[in-house]
Design an enzyme around this catalytic site. Structure first.
Site, short mmCIF file in Angstrom:
data_model
loop_
_atom_site.label_atom_id
_atom_site.label_comp_id
_atom_site.label_asym_id
_atom_site.label_seq_id
_atom_site.Cartn_x
_atom_site.Cartn_y
_atom_site.Cartn_z
N THR A 175 -4.64 19.75 3.93
CA THR A 175 -3.50 20.70 4.04
C THR A 175 -1.99 20.09 4.41
OG1 THR A 175 -4.05 20.83 6.55
CG2 THR A 175 -4.80 22.75 5.01
N ILE B 152 10.57 -0.02 6.25
CA ILE B 152 9.80 0.72 7.24
C ILE B 152 8.75 1.16 6.24
CG2 ILE B 152 9.63 3.01 8.41
CD1 ILE B 152 12.77 2.50 9.17
N THR C 80 5.97 11.12 0.68
CA THR C 80 5.70 12.31 -0.31
C THR C 80 6.42 13.58 0.01
OG1 THR C 80 3.64 11.37 0.07
CG2 THR C 80 3.72 13.55 -1.04
N ALA C 81 6.85 13.66 1.43
CA ALA C 81 7.61 14.76 1.73
C ALA C 81 9.00 14.71 1.20
CB ALA C 81 7.86 14.88 3.42
N LEU D 199 5.59 15.12 7.91
CA LEU D 199 4.95 14.54 9.08
C LEU D 199 5.91 14.63 10.33
CD1 LEU D 199 3.03 11.25 7.74
CD2 LEU D 199 2.07 13.31 8.36
N GLU E 255 -4.64 11.58 -0.01
CA GLU E 255 -4.94 11.86 -1.65
C GLU E 255 -5.49 12.96 -1.99
OE1 GLU E 255 -7.51 8.46 -1.05
OE2 GLU E 255 -5.62 7.27 -1.73
N ALA E 256 -5.83 13.90 -1.02
CA ALA E 256 -6.63 15.14 -1.49
C ALA E 256 -5.64 16.41 -1.32
CB ALA E 256 -7.84 15.31 -0.74
N LYS F 142 -10.38 18.22 -8.31
CA LYS F 142 -11.24 18.57 -7.24
C LYS F 142 -11.49 19.87 -7.12
CE LYS F 142 -10.40 18.76 -2.14
NZ LYS F 142 -9.40 18.70 -0.98
#
Ligand code: FAD
Length: 500
Positions: free
Chosen positions: A345, A43, A15-16, A334, A50-51, A79
């Site tokens: 967050t 990898i 995602t990053a 990460l 997901e939130a 949400k």
């Protein structure tokens, strides 16, 4: 002499990586800058997460995403906030909404007026003055820019989506905009002998990929920032002791709820995130207090639908790199750090990093002043989210397991101690203007966790009791009007996401 920054290499395509790629391709463009992303399918990615929180709308609009299309592509739901079950004590729940309570008056927040009113015998719960909490309870939803009524409270929202599909969608957009993707595993890197800058990374197949600026999105391993530059890590696990998660999706068992649920467990907490087609679940726990097998069994026994995959265990250390930017490498996602997903967050912190990288993007030279500024600001962002998370654990009445006894009595940061004390005395939370979580969030969580202020801000006494009553009644009726016009969450999704 440093080289001009012309070629940007993004290391990693989770995602990053793809959020960075899509944002750089849109803002810097691929005419003046060559943007390359290297990832290894072998990898893979973390594959959970997901939130989100409402700020993601800003990222989406900068990148130019169409909201309905994004929702279709990622199976997203809306949400309105997070329900916290069993956090204060067993069989108790509260809601942390995205919007506001009532209306701020006289330069202070509504909560002070509500506290004054309550002390004088008022008996309507503060949650009744928040439209997101009320809509969540009724499983309703409306995007408020759809109805043009400026007299009713707007609805603040984020998304619950499949983060892997979000990354895939951003990849498609990035590649269309000229980002080049290279498949392969990075096995080595080469540095300039004089400056120590990274000059290239080497893939397993022997290919060398050169670059002027590297964005390390390689996940927990921190391929460049840690493995090459040894940035070091602030380890916060003594105050946030969960260090593992077991995750599993399950079949949905009804219309998706417009909120995420966090249920406190014996040694951590469990998430439930409803998407359009399935529900995401995970138990985030401390390995010091429960074994992987026990946590997995607990998760599997509490699902409300058929599991759709085998449970997957992830390990992490809560904290952040001591430096996020070193020489010509910036770590994002990460690879830069991890705070448990209690307040959703992580994706937001990726977005913050992207905004700061763009604001401080080097021209001809990397300026050490900007690098230092970036490092300070990113640390500040993580540090403040960290304190908010700690407050969820520390302010509790739970004393039923060794885990809860530990977090309830553990040593906490001085800044947080000051906040709790001020909140206890007069309902204020000492929020910094640029902090992610504002006073309304602190109020929702601290009050929800059972910390009841004894006083309130003196300005709340400045209006008469009749005036206060009238204002509260007006706010309440605006919220009720807003609710009356809302369709169910499912109806809204069906209508909004229908392909044009
Ligand atoms: P990764 O997904 O690990 O991607 C790393 C990339 O680097 C991959 O493409 C990989 O192939 C590549 N790579 C690594 N090494 C090499 C190499 N040697 N050569 C080539 N490529 C390489 N966030 C939220 O906002 N909300 C949530 O609800 C949420 N829940 C979470 C729950 C859990 C249990 C966890 C662990 C995280 C959660 N997150 C959440 C965080 C979110 O999942 C991550 O922030 C997000 O997925 C970003 O991950 P990433 O891209 O940094 O890393």
């Amino acid at each position: 002499m440093q080289k001009k920054i012309r070629k940007i290499v993004i290391v990693g395509g989770g995602t990053a990586g793809w959020m960075v790629a899509a944002a750089l391709a849109k803002t810097l463009g691929t005419h003046h800058h060559d943007i390359v992303l290297i990832e290894s399918e072998m990898i893979g990615t973390v594959g959970v997460g997901e939130a989100t929180i409402p700020q993601i709308a800003l990222y989406n609009s900068v990148v130019g995403l169409d909201e309905a299309e994004m929702m279709r592509e990622t199976n997203a739901t809306f949400k309105l906030g997070i329900e916290f079950r069993d956090w204060r004590k067993l069989d108790h729940s509260y809601f942390h909404p995205f919007g506001f309570y009532g209306v701020d008056m006289g330069g202070i927040s509504f909560s002070h007026y509500w506290l004054r009113w309550k002390k004088a015998g008022g008996n309507l719960d503060y949650t009744k003055f928040n439209v997101e909490t009320e809509a969540a309870r009724d499983e309703k939803f409306l995007r408020t820019n759809d109805d043009n009524n400026i007299y009713m409270p707007s609805v603040n929202y984020a998304y619950q989506f499949d983060a892997s599909l979000y990354a895939k969608y951003l990849r498609m957009i990035s590649e269309k905009r000229g980002v080049r993707r290279i498949e392969g595993k990075i096995v080595d890197s080469a540095q300039n002998a004089e400056s120590g800058f990274i000059e290239s990374v080497k893939l397993e197949n022997g290919q060398s990929v050169t670059g002027d600026f590297f964005i390390d999105c390689s996940g927990f391993r921190g391929l460049l920032i840690e493995q090459v530059y040894k940035a070091g890590y602030h380890d916060w696990s003594s105050m946030l002791p969960v260090n593992k998660a077991v995750a599993v999706p399950c079949a949905k068992n009804g219309p998706p709820l417009p909120y995420t649920r966090s249920t406190a467990r014996e040694a951590g907490w469990q998430w439930r995130i409803p998407l359009q087609h399935r529900t995401g679940n995970g138990y985030v726990f401390s390995g010091e207090f429960i074994s992987e097998d026990e946590a997995t069994a607990r998760l599997m026994n509490s699902l409300d639908g058929e599991p759709l995959a085998d449970p997957k265990v992830l390990k992490f250390t809560t904290g952040v790199r001591k430096k996020s930017w070193i020489k010509n490498v910036v770590s994002v996602g990460l690879s830069n750090g991890f705070l448990e997903p209690l307040e959703s967050t992580s994706i937001h912190l990726i977005q913050v990093a992207i905004a700061k990288i763009l604001a401080m993007f080097p021209g001809d030279q990397i300026q050490t002043g900007l690098v230092d500024q970036y490092n300070e600001e990113m640390h500040w962002e993580y540090d403040h989210v960290k304190d908010f998370l700690i407050a969820h654990y520390h302010v509790t009445e739970r004393d039923d397991t060794p885990f809860w006894n530990y977090v309830r009595t553990m040593e906490i940061p001085d800044e947080l101690k000051r906040r709790l004390e001020t909140f206890r005395n007069r309902g204020e939370t000492l929020c910094h203007k640029s902090e992610l979580f504002k006073e309304v969030s602190w109020f929702a969580v601290l009050y929800g966790q059972g910390l009841e202020p004894t006083g309130y801000h003196p300005v709340a006494n400045s209006i008469s009791e009749d005036d206060l009553k009238l204002r509260l009644a007006k706010i309440r009726s605006g919220i009720q009007d807003r609710l009356n016009g809302m369709p169910s969450h499912q109806e809204f999704i069906d209508r909004y996401c229908a392909a044009n």
